[in-house]
Design a protein around this motif. Sequence first.
Motif, short mmCIF file in Angstrom:
data_model
loop_
_atom_site.label_atom_id
_atom_site.label_comp_id
_atom_site.label_asym_id
_atom_site.label_seq_id
_atom_site.Cartn_x
_atom_site.Cartn_y
_atom_site.Cartn_z
N ILE A 31 100.67 -11.96 -5.59
CA ILE A 31 101.02 -10.91 -5.91
C ILE A 31 100.08 -9.58 -6.18
CG2 ILE A 31 102.15 -10.11 -8.15
CD1 ILE A 31 103.26 -12.52 -8.67
N ALA A 32 98.33 -9.87 -6.41
CA ALA A 32 97.99 -9.12 -6.36
C ALA A 32 96.99 -8.51 -5.54
CB ALA A 32 96.57 -9.44 -7.51
N LEU A 33 97.27 -9.10 -4.48
CA LEU A 33 97.06 -8.78 -3.08
C LEU A 33 96.50 -7.33 -2.35
CD1 LEU A 33 95.21 -10.12 -0.46
CD2 LEU A 33 97.27 -10.65 0.83
N PRO A 34 97.86 -7.17 -2.56
CA PRO A 34 98.24 -5.47 -1.87
C PRO A 34 96.92 -4.50 -2.79
CG PRO A 34 100.46 -6.49 -1.67
CD PRO A 34 99.31 -7.61 -3.01
N ARG A 65 111.04 -14.34 -5.47
CA ARG A 65 110.77 -13.79 -6.45
C ARG A 65 109.01 -13.23 -6.75
NH1 ARG A 65 112.22 -16.85 -11.04
NH2 ARG A 65 112.77 -18.29 -9.51
N GLY A 66 108.39 -14.09 -6.44
CA GLY A 66 106.34 -13.83 -5.51
C GLY A 66 106.46 -13.22 -5.17
N ALA A 67 107.55 -12.97 -3.99
CA ALA A 67 107.11 -12.00 -2.78
C ALA A 67 107.96 -11.03 -3.12
CB ALA A 67 107.94 -12.76 -1.81
N ALA A 68 109.51 -10.96 -4.36
CA ALA A 68 109.40 -9.34 -4.31
C ALA A 68 108.34 -8.52 -5.36
CB ALA A 68 110.22 -9.74 -5.05
N CYS A 69 107.75 -9.61 -5.85
CA CYS A 69 106.37 -8.61 -7.24
C CYS A 69 105.40 -8.05 -6.24
CB CYS A 69 106.00 -10.26 -8.52
SG CYS A 69 106.70 -10.98 -9.20
N ARG A 70 105.30 -9.08 -5.09
CA ARG A 70 103.86 -8.37 -4.44
C ARG A 70 104.39 -7.11 -3.67
NH1 ARG A 70 102.01 -11.99 0.61
NH2 ARG A 70 104.77 -11.95 0.82
#
Lengths: 632, 255
Positions: free
Chosen positions: B109-112, B154-159
């Motif tokens: 999630i924090a990556l970008p 949902r994780g992908a959405a957070c990202r």
Amino acid sequence: MRLMQLAFLNFKNNLKNYLSLVLSLSFTILIFFNFQNIIYSDSFEVLGTQNKDYIDIIVRVISFVLGCFMFFFLWYSTNVFLTKRKKEIGIYVFMGLTNQKIGKMYMIETSLIGITAFVLGIFSGIATAALFQMILLAVSDIAVEIRFQVRIEPVFITAVVYLAMYLIFVIKGYCNIVKSSVLSMISASRQNEYVRQSTPVLLLKAALGACILGGGYYLAVKEGGQEVMGNVMAAVVLVTAGVYLLFGGLIPYVFQSVARNKKILYRGQRNLWVNSMIFRMKKNYRTYAIVCVLTLCSVTALATGFAMKIRHDNMVQFENTYTFQFLSDQPDIGNQAQPLIEKYSEISYRSDIPVLFLDNVNVSNRSFAGSYAVVPYSGVMRLAEQVGLSFELKEPGMDEVIEAGHLYLLSLLTDRSDITVTINGKEYRQIQETSEPYLGYLQEQAGYYIVNDAEFEAMQPFGQSLYTSNFKISDADMFEAVRDELNVLSSNTEENYTARVAVDPKSNDTDWVKVFYTLCIFLFLVFILASGSIMFMKLYNDSFEERPRALVMKKIGIDSGTLGRSIAAELGMAYILPFAVMTVSSYFSVHALEKMMHTSLFSVRIVSVLIVFAIFFFFYLISVAAYRKNVC
Amino acid sequence: MNENKVAEVKNLIKNYGTRDFTATVLKGIDLTICCNDFIAVMGPSGSGKTTLLNILSTIDKPTHGSVMLDGHDITKISNQDLSKLRRDKIGLIFQDYNLLDTMTLQDNIALPLSLNGVASRVCMQKTEELAGLFGLSDHLKKYPYQLSGGQKQRGAACRALITDPQIIFADEPTGALDSRSGKELMRCLKEVNDSGRAAIFMVTHDPYCASYAKDVYILSDGMMKCRLSRGSGRKEFFDRIMDAQISMGGDFSCD
Ligand SMILES: Nc1ncnc2c1ncn2[C@@H]1O[C@H](COP(=O)(O)OP(=O)(O)O)[C@@H](O)[C@H]1O
Ligand SMILES: [Mg+2]
């Protein structure tokens, strides 16, 4: 038949892809062949049988090491083919091929690659054999004419060793393919359940690794007497084991700790490459350890070569202090010899000194089974002045001695403190030691102690009193003539005992050391290049796995510049880790060598580490380029 | 209304193929997305939904027409500006999650944001906040293989949301999810949109999923065939979408 065609087609396509691998395989064969060729070539025969025998032994040992190394190398390179083939296995399964058929195809294809590399390697080996020997002899500073010759034995041995090993890995790959389940290979996102290793296990490994490595370092540099050899052997085993545990424990632990600390992780591209490093650590740490040990070996080999060379040159110089030496009971032996010598050549310098050979000497901490002699302090002082040797010895007291030792090619005794010498029941303390060649060749043949003049007189009744007279001639070409002339002086009768020593200034008895030195340099380069190639192949292999991930990154908008920087950081770390551990370890290994050889190797150490760095840097650059090309 | 335009497409045409044989996939699309919009595009398989979404999200280039994103024409700006635009203004969600298997959900999630050079403290704070919003607080330390499909999506959405993009593009986000997980995801996305965080442009073939949107466009044969807007309630909207789909001739499921 169709299988054959398919395999051949694959081979043709792969040859272009794997040109670098084929070339490095054939390079390995080239090197191995060239070393074998030395054993069977007659270029070194001119150096004499003894030199040739030594060189053959050294080359056989090196061949063995190279063989082991070839094994690893083949392992890695065939793995690259296997990984790629397994990636494509799904396609063939849907073409209706069974695992056995795919395996067979893999075998045919890899065999073709292996044979191509072999043919290439042997032919380039034969083509470069003369050149190789020429370089070897030139660097060794030995003048021999080399004839171009091809013998069947080295070709045969190289073929058997290489092809047998290659076959093992081809069959291993076949079994691997046959046994693998199609499903696990087709599924794009292979689940990796062991991303993070358990912390206590890692810490345990790290602690164990640190202890073992520390123990190895300690043993390597520990001073000692006869047990030094055992210590060194133990140190080699401990350092190797320690390096493995370090890469298996401490380094994953550090990375995992970094990954847990988000304050550090979320900076720059770390989030990408640190995680990626951890992800692959379990699979890659052995490679890092192997590369580390291999480079450590190569740096140590280079240092050994240099130390041998320095030592050898010093010894030759030591022995050549005088051309002719007499040991006689005739006080005027020197005056008898001088006119005979002067008939042929001028005398550069002459020295005379009385020596007393003793029967009853005991030296602590030493089991030198030879004769012992003492010389008077003032006599040595006068001799040093006549010959022009340095003299920095203080006068020994009545119960003190100074050892006038000689140089060893390799001495296992590293503990040189607290030596006592018992002469005829009286104990003397050794206060100093020198390896100035006061007595030249004679000094190598017995144990000499410098004693106080008064003490020298007092000892006269306990031994045989003799006179030495030593000459250095200025015209080395006259050596044989003078030697023959001096034959008349040798005598071994009741009333005249005279022994003559003649040291041929142009002797090549120990030329094998020079060859050894050159071989060490070769080995160093071969091992370093090999370590670099192993790293390169490993990373190149990894880059195939990284492709889908790079695609994901591209999709979520991570630009190729960021990805490229992350790759550069990860690969940089992969090269730095073994390099750093090697640098630290080499400090200890070279230090141990320095002690055994009594030679300062400071510059060798710095230069070899710098060369490793430069070569690694080169491999790093091509790794990054290849990785990026494959991924971005 | 005009100042709030996030994306605007005018006379968008997309051809595939070579000189000898071209297929026109999109045949002149006009579309405006405003900052509070939640648009779902539906259509039969092969109608060009993904193509449209890819062009809007700068992954693909149009053959003709203009695409304005955040006031820039993406067909005209430099590659560098384009990647900056993609990085800062757009969030993407895919059918197959596309989480990186090398790192934990938290890192994913924090990556970008962490790659953009934002302070790590801010990265952590925003990750936690978004994870809370999507009900993932307890799963942050897990790796993708330890998560269910719904959690991954949902994780992908957070990202996609962590960089505070103006617009989220989602291509069949519920395509690989069971109905309950799909519902959960849509509820979260709706909440994100309602709270004014980002506009959402979604492609789907599932009418139930589409009924969470404010507007539903139906794409067929490379043209926008009709537009339905949400009225009173989701249930009623769903019925209208179903009617429209039936009148267009069958269901749109599956690519
Ligand atoms: N890269 C491409 N090259 C050629 N044709 C393509 C390409 N991508 C998609 N198409 C074609 O464009 C049409 C629309 O595809 P797509 O946008 O993926 O449809 P949808 O997502 O609505 O199912 C399809 O007929 C497809 O075959
Ligand atoms: Mg689609």
